[in-house]
Design a protein around this motif. Structure first.
Motif, mmCIF file in Angstrom:
data_model
loop_
_atom_site.group_PDB
_atom_site.id
_atom_site.type_symbol
_atom_site.label_atom_id
_atom_site.label_comp_id
_atom_site.label_asym_id
_atom_site.label_seq_id
_atom_site.Cartn_x
_atom_site.Cartn_y
_atom_site.Cartn_z
ATOM 1 N N UNK A 63 1.359 4.181 -2.843
ATOM 2 C CA UNK A 63 0.995 5.532 -2.432
ATOM 3 C C UNK A 63 2.141 6.513 -2.671
ATOM 4 N N UNK A 82 0.855 -1.205 0.000
ATOM 5 C CA UNK A 82 0.000 0.000 0.000
ATOM 6 C C UNK A 82 0.886 1.248 0.000
ATOM 7 N N UNK A 114 13.553 13.503 2.507
ATOM 8 C CA UNK A 114 13.213 13.412 3.928
ATOM 9 C C UNK A 114 11.698 13.554 4.140
ATOM 10 N N UNK A 115 11.090 14.485 3.425
ATOM 11 C CA UNK A 115 9.643 14.696 3.585
ATOM 12 C C UNK A 115 8.848 13.498 3.071
ATOM 13 N N UNK A 142 4.335 7.427 8.380
ATOM 14 C CA UNK A 142 3.125 7.581 9.195
ATOM 15 C C UNK A 142 2.116 6.456 8.956
ATOM 16 N N UNK A 143 2.222 5.790 7.820
ATOM 17 C CA UNK A 143 1.169 4.828 7.466
ATOM 18 C C UNK A 143 1.242 3.563 8.332
ATOM 19 N N UNK A 144 0.120 2.854 8.475
ATOM 20 C CA UNK A 144 0.054 1.709 9.383
ATOM 21 C C UNK A 144 1.140 0.655 9.113
ATOM 22 N N UNK A 148 4.047 1.638 -0.776
ATOM 23 C CA UNK A 148 4.873 1.832 -1.971
ATOM 24 C C UNK A 148 4.050 2.430 -3.121
ATOM 25 N N UNK A 169 9.253 10.740 5.739
ATOM 26 C CA UNK A 169 8.476 10.999 6.954
ATOM 27 C C UNK A 169 6.979 10.829 6.721
ATOM 28 N N UNK A 170 6.503 11.272 5.552
ATOM 29 C CA UNK A 170 5.074 11.143 5.253
ATOM 30 C C UNK A 170 4.670 9.670 5.216
ATOM 31 N N UNK A 171 5.495 8.866 4.561
ATOM 32 C CA UNK A 171 5.114 7.474 4.366
ATOM 33 C C UNK A 171 5.347 6.615 5.604
#
Lengths: 122, 122, 122, 122
Positions: free
Chosen positions: D27, D23, D47-48, D55-57, D25, D51-53
């Motif tokens: 995304x 999921x 880096x952004x 966060x995912x479960x 990858x 960090x964003x990814x």
């Protein structure tokens, strides 16, 4: 003269500043909407969005504020949300040969819409 | 007068047409770049991109051509590619109170870049 | 054997079906979130999203429903909204050598989150 | 037990790790493809994205390398390019209750395609 100036001969310098600022605002919104974000990652994504969009032609500066209050109220199990238009307040400063435009986007309550408009031009 | 007209009082009608066309061009590129596409699906995605962007303020029409020759040359195992800027030729027709702008994007060989520019304004 | 099968030798056929379905679900969400949509354009964008994602490896079918009730309640001046996760109900049917997975995404009220999960696998 | 675990009762813990990594990858690719980038901004956007990814479960870590050599060869007037799949090498480390999967994406020359695959699972 840059080789691409010929593509803009129909418009004034002032119009060019408005044009380039508007391109960047539309781009910024549609590139990053949907990105996962929370209070811990918000500084980094704001900075990356800013730096990416400052690369575009005629863009002097981009200021982005993602609403911290909304990030502080995340109520789901997952502790993050998808970036959406109502969380964003953005200013794009574009300049072309002495003419400057400030393009703004913010969520306007009375419109219920994240409006992109011209805040300043000189 | 629409309630949001006050946000545009600093610019002329002609500038408004340019502004709205530029917003839509930037938006279109960054929304759809990366979408899987091949010769069988290209008509549908062109139409959906067009219809989505014609919803935006002051946009009369959007014409999108995805390069069929490039789709015909797909060489990978998977028979599709990700939509990229060099495959696109786009015209956005924006209008505000009698003033009309045509914003164009196409890949310019000498620039090696998908340039967004003003093709016509009246 | 396709030349890329060697990249999947660590996982079972059933796991491969789950893997490919999940890739496509993550892709679909992040590609199209933010797209302008209203009641008049919803059929076309649903179809284009479906066709784009059915191109991906091992994907037999994608079913997408954008919530018409939410589109019917648009209250802003502009008569359209940006596509968001809470408007989507998606099923991705993936298959690899006789093994089939149905990956689902829908907004779950109790989670306040558009959850992606495995609805069926066989 | 988290309230959403019931949505995953059809799959094993190992399959869950694979699912969540896949999921993320899909995304990641479709969220950020198209972002303007050059040698000066590449560290920040990497880096952004990471960090964003993260966060995912179930995502423990995301490692992203954007190809510096390609950034060093930018030949257009504008000194930046749009992020594309052939510039990316990504590893997503996902874990669910002791089971770990490493999902990889890189551009495979013989496939002419940025393949997403399972590099490790245990």
């Amino acid at each position: 003269m840059n080789v691409y100036e010929k593509y803009f001969k129909l418009i004034s310098k002032r119009e060019r500043a408005i044009f380039e600022g508007a391109i960047t605002m539309g781009a910024l919104f549609h590139q990053f909407i949907g990105t996962p974000v929370n209070s811990k990652t918000v500084d980094g994504i704001e900075k990356a969005m800013k730096e990416a969009m400052e690369l575009q032609p005629c863009i002097n500066e981009v200021k982005i504020i993602i609403n911290r209050e909304m990030l502080g109220q995340i109520k789901n199990e997952f502790q993050y949300i998808s970036l959406s238009g109502d969380m964003l307040d953005i200013k794009v400063f574009s300049e072309y040969e002495g003419h400057m435009a400030v393009i703004r986007m913010k969520f306007i309550e009375e419109l219920q819409y994240p409006l992109m408009y011209v805040e300043e031009v000189k």
